[in-house]
Design an enzyme around this catalytic site. Structure first.
Site, mmCIF file in Angstrom:
data_model
loop_
_atom_site.group_PDB
_atom_site.id
_atom_site.type_symbol
_atom_site.label_atom_id
_atom_site.label_comp_id
_atom_site.label_asym_id
_atom_site.label_seq_id
_atom_site.Cartn_x
_atom_site.Cartn_y
_atom_site.Cartn_z
ATOM 1 C CB SER A 109 -0.963 -0.056 1.190
ATOM 2 O OG SER A 109 -1.945 0.925 1.086
ATOM 3 C CG HIS A 132 -4.472 -1.434 -2.464
ATOM 4 N ND1 HIS A 132 -5.310 -0.361 -2.276
ATOM 5 C CD2 HIS A 132 -3.563 -1.374 -1.460
ATOM 6 C CE1 HIS A 132 -4.940 0.306 -1.202
ATOM 7 N NE2 HIS A 132 -3.870 -0.280 -0.681
#
Length: 166
Positions: A109, A132
């Site tokens: 992330s 993501h």
């Protein structure tokens, strides 16, 4: 005419896909990186306000003490965290007059984003590096990526062109 339109769309989509691939290049850095207290900052927690403030403080302190031209290294072992706090780390590192490299152990992330926006990205052989789509907090749903937007735009444009010229 219809075959020409399909050929153009195929070429555009193919070129967009190849642009998404990560390029691998051999960097002109020593294969041996020596880490010590004076040139290394570790992030072993989620990236939140207190973590970001500590990393910023260490970046500024180590920058003032390290010889000019020597790089700093941020060792990433983080599941990610706050976008704003991660961006503060990136901006602080980019404001320094020296390279700031990242070494990934586990970069997910926002940890992944930090590794992408600083100088050289290094990783150990068993590193886990994950990204993501962004989530819009409180609203729900994914924010679509630019490839998806461009592909949908081209398909809509071609279908209108195709049916009007057909």
């Amino acid at each position: 005419m219809k075959n020409l339109v399909l050929l153009i769309v195929t070429i555009l989509l193919t070129s967009m896909c190849t642009g998404c691939r990560a390029e691998v290049s051999i960097l002109p850095i020593s294969p041996e990186v020596v880490l010590n207290e004076s040139n290394m900052i570790q992030i072993n927690l989620p990236i939140l306000g207190s973590t970001a403030a500590e990393v910023q403080k260490q970046l500024l302190e180590k920058d003032s003490k390290l010889k000019k031209g020597k790089p700093l290294y941020i060792v990433l072992n983080t599941p990610g965290g706050s976008i704003q706090d991660g961006l503060m780390i990136i901006e602080t590192a980019k404001s320094l007059k020296r390279p700031v490299h990242t070494i990934s152990l586990f970069s997910a992330s926002m940890g992944f984003v930090i590794s992408q926006y600083l100088d050289d990205r290094l990783a150990i052989d068993s590193a886990i590096i994950m990204t993501h789509k962004a989530r819009v907090g409180g609203v729900g749903g994914d924010v679509p990526g630019s490839f998806i937007n461009m592909a949908n735009f081209l398909l809509n444009y071609v279908s209108v062109f195709y049916f009007n010229c057909g």
